[in-house]
Design an enzyme around this catalytic site. Structure first.
Site, PDB file in Angstrom:
ATOM      1  N   GLU A 120      -1.683  -4.000  -3.645  1.00  0.00           N
ATOM      2  CA  GLU A 120      -0.247  -3.899  -3.460  1.00  0.00           C
ATOM      3  C   GLU A 120       0.130  -4.531  -2.123  1.00  0.00           C
ATOM      4  O   GLU A 120      -0.735  -4.944  -1.342  1.00  0.00           O
ATOM      5  CB  GLU A 120       0.210  -2.438  -3.505  1.00  0.00           C
ATOM      6  CG  GLU A 120      -0.325  -1.564  -2.389  1.00  0.00           C
ATOM      7  CD  GLU A 120       0.060  -0.107  -2.530  1.00  0.00           C
ATOM      8  OE1 GLU A 120       0.244   0.357  -3.672  1.00  0.00           O
ATOM      9  OE2 GLU A 120       0.163   0.589  -1.494  1.00  0.00           O
ATOM     10  N   HIS A 156       4.174   4.326  -0.247  1.00  0.00           N
ATOM     11  CA  HIS A 156       2.929   4.557   0.485  1.00  0.00           C
ATOM     12  C   HIS A 156       3.119   4.233   1.959  1.00  0.00           C
ATOM     13  O   HIS A 156       3.833   3.284   2.304  1.00  0.00           O
ATOM     14  CB  HIS A 156       1.801   3.676  -0.065  1.00  0.00           C
ATOM     15  CG  HIS A 156       1.323   4.079  -1.409  1.00  0.00           C
ATOM     16  ND1 HIS A 156       0.758   3.191  -2.298  1.00  0.00           N
ATOM     17  CD2 HIS A 156       1.297   5.282  -2.036  1.00  0.00           C
ATOM     18  CE1 HIS A 156       0.417   3.823  -3.407  1.00  0.00           C
ATOM     19  NE2 HIS A 156       0.737   5.093  -3.262  1.00  0.00           N
TER      20      HIS A 156
END
Length: 699
Positions: free
Chosen positions: A251, A295
């Site tokens: 990611e 995150h």
């Protein structure tokens, strides 16, 4: 000592079965000298005989998790709760890690300790030389983890997975160290390494449905620094005889995917046609610049590639790229067949061991507690505006004689300087560039890591300043640059910053000028929220300047980011940051644009779903809402019931809702939605759901 596999059995040195051949026993002798942290990578090869303990054993979350893991077949031999001794779950309970190590001879520890105390618990496990340490807690302060990593670099016995990771699981050996949703997994021959928990669960489900199953699944975790990265997992998968194919799930943020691409390129060159096939996905290709996407580590720093660029780099290295994790199963079967491997035997072997099924199962402790070891608000960092920076920064600048702070923008011939984090090195670093020109900066920034405990050495500072190409600068300016780096490094540690950077120029008097409009001061939110440190810094947060919906969502543990595309008209509600990022990416590929990023985390309850609907519907652009839930830690039926309850209590304003539920008990969840009689549509596959969402949005 590192673990090794012999034949079909995974073992650690303390726990090899008596039936192992003598050659395997020789692998565990003292002649195998370890030299560095990198040498601990083979400790990831867990299996049936891995002896596991729990830290925080008697806690509610750890107890529920241990019960499920014991039922799965994990060889749990006891645990630790400070100050307690006796028995728990019929297993030994010890008062400290040292005593547990002496009596139980563990190969691995599951650290189920809340964020404020977690770093200390990890350090105790390192001191006890436990080979594998798995930390699942979210919101451990960044500088606590940097301290842990500085310790890890000095030894060659212990390997860390996490933090903020779902853990590691070997379905072949029925060994789970973490909180992965067990019904999704099946023994097989695909190795998976992922940053995102929810994306890894989707990936696992796709591989299980394909009949391939998994050999070993490693969760990096979504924090800024990970104890184990993608390259570490790749090294293990290469040597593992059970692994026939490899999947990477990355990611936005950091260089793990770039490092993996370099490894893949070298591996394919070295192995040729014998190389194991590799497929990959990168989430966050549509992420807005400068935002932290759920995150803590999901943001790109100066000099780091975007998710789109990482996608391209991995593809150029030879990885087969997919756009959504549900496609991994079919893609991997094709790749295995093209590589000459017997897919029929691989799938037959995996299916005979354990088949995938959805089932009704009791909520685990993690479900009952909302999916987190510790539920706290999900703000991911404090970023001070340039005009706020002079307050905390000025006392440090005063230590640099001759340096001035200007309110004028940086001139074209200015230089870039900062202290930030090098995620690959797992250390803080000095970051410099000979130009601060935005069009060139990402290509010219270079990092110079240093030890967190010791601070930057004179040699490191000299290398960093030399990269700025200050050969013609006056002696005073060169001395000021050195002093500025030293004071920024001091502030970085004392104030627990993530990044401190700005542009500097040399004035007509040969002195250094720091330009306030260029300042970027980012501080670790977890230091304050988990440990109540740095209150003076975090008191500077100005919530009234932020998006109201984002601040409000935070109070309910929801990460909500309003996206500014005027043509967007699809509201999204997703559980898990990685899955939420990928949902936005995949919708774009189907012709749709999302108005928001929304991550309920593992907390997709009726209350969080209700609140999420309310937040989404405040945006007049929204014409349809897409609820994309993977029922991993949470039950699909429970999610569907929560959606119905929330739907009935919220004024939906006639906005249709498309719900995709996959994973645990997905059939029941889809049935509940389909038979609700409400304006809800239930889908199984992502592609068909996305197509319907885009169709409704276009009306």
């Amino acid at each position: 000592m590192a673990a090794v596999r012999c034949g079909k059995t995974s073992v650690f040195p303390h726990s090899y079965p008596t039936s192992l051949p003598r050659c395997s026993r020789r692998d565990f002798t003292s002649s195998a000298v370890r030299g560095s942290y990198d040498d601990t990578v083979q400790n990831l090869r867990i299996g049936k005989h891995t002896r596991v303990i729990y830290q925080g054993f008697t806690g509610r979350v750890a107890t529920g998790n241990a019960k499920d893991s014991l039922a799965y077949g994990t060889n749990i031999v006891g645990g630790v709760t400070p100050g307690k001794e006796g028995e728990h779950l019929g297993l030994p309970l010890l008062p400290n890690v040292r005593k547990a190590t002496e009596q139980l001879k563990p190969d691995a520890t599951a650290v189920f300790v809340a964020a404020p105390q977690c770093a200390k618990a990890i350090e105790e496990a390192i001191e006890a030389e436990i080979p594998l340490i798995v930390s699942v807690a979210e919101h451990i302060p960044l500088h606590d983890i940097m301290r842990v990593c500085s310790i890890l670099k000095t030894q060659s016995k212990s390997r860390l997975v996490g933090a903020n990771a779902p853990g590691i699981i070997a379905p072949i050996g029925s060994c789970r160290i973490g909180f992965q949703p067990l019904p999704t997994f099946a023994p097989g021959h695909i190795g998976i390494a992922a940053k995102s928990g929810t994306l890894s669960y989707e990936t696992v489900a796709s591989i299980t449905r394909s009949g391939l199953g998994q050999s070993l699944c490693v969760g990096m975790g979504g924090d800024i620094i990970a104890g184990t990265n993608l390259v570490d997992a790749l090294r293990v998968f290469e040597a593992d005889p059970e692994t026939e194919g490899i999947i990477l799930v990355g990611e936005i943020g950091g260089r793990a995917e770039e490092d993996a691409a370099e490894w893949i390129k070298e591996y394919r060159s070295r192995m040729g046609s014998k190389a194991k096939p590799i497929a990959a996905l990168v989430g966050g290709t549509t992420a807005p610049e400068g935002r932290i996407m759920g995150h803590a580590g999901a943001w790109a720093a100066r000099g780091e590639r975007t998710a789109k660029e990482k996608y391209r780099v991995l593809e150029e290295a030879g990885a087969t790229m997919v756009d959504h994790p549900e496609n991994f199963g079919s893609v991997m079967k094709t790749l295995l067949s093209q590589s000459g491997r017997d897919v029929r035997n691989i799938t037959k072997d995996a299916n005979q061991r354990r088949g995938y099924h959805t089932l009704r199962r009791r909520p685990t402790a993690l479900q009952r507690n909302g999916g987190d070891v510790q539920r706290i608000q999900q703000q991911r960092g404090l970023l001070l505006r340039p005009e706020q920076a002079s307050g905390p920064l000025q006392p440090y600048l005063d230590q640099v004689e001759g340096l001035s702070l200007s309110k004028e923008p940086a001139p074209k011939d200015s230089f870039y300087i900062g202290v930030t984090v090098d995620r690959t090195a797992r250390q803080p670093c000095i970051a410099t560039s000979p130009t601060a020109d935005a069009s060139q900066l990402n290509q010219r920034v270079k990092r110079f890591p240093y030890d967190w405990r010791e601070g930057p050495t004179k040699s490191t500072i000299r290398q960093a300043t030399e990269h700025m190409q200050l050969d013609a600068a006056p002696p005073a300016a060169k001395a000021q640059i050195t002093r500025l780096v030293q004071t920024l490094a001091k502030m970085y540690k004392e104030k627990e910053a993530v990044t401190l950077s700005g542009s500097v120029s040399i004035d007509n008097n040969g002195n250094l000028t720091l330009h306030q409009p260029s300042l970027l001061l980012q501080f670790d939110d977890a230091a304050y929220r988990s440990n109540k440190r740095q209150e003076d810094i975090h008191s500077l947060r100005e919530k009234d300047t932020e998006v109201p919906e984002e601040v409000e969502a935070e109070q309910d543990g929801i990460v909500f980011i309003k996206l500014n595309d005027p043509d967007a008209n699809i509201g999204t509600l997703v559980n898990g940051a990685g899955l939420a990022m990928n949902t936005l990416d995949a919708l774009r590929l189907h012709g749709g644009k999302a108005t928001n990023f929304l991550d309920t985390g593992g907390k997709a309850t009726s209350e969080t779903v209700k609140k999420s609907f309310e937040l989404i519907l405040r945006d007049s652009r929204v014409k349809v809402i897409f609820v994309n839930i993977f029922g991993g830690l949470t039950d699909g039926g429970m999610i569907a019931e929560g959606v119905l309850l929330a739907f009935k209590e919220v004024d939906m304003k006639g906005v249709p809702v498309v719900v995709r539920i996959r994973g645990t008990n997905e059939a029941l969840g889809q049935k509940i939605i389909a038979e609700s009689g409400l304006e809800l549509e239930a889908f199984d596959g992502f592609a068909e759901a996305a197509e319907r969402v885009v169709e409704l949005a276009g009306r």
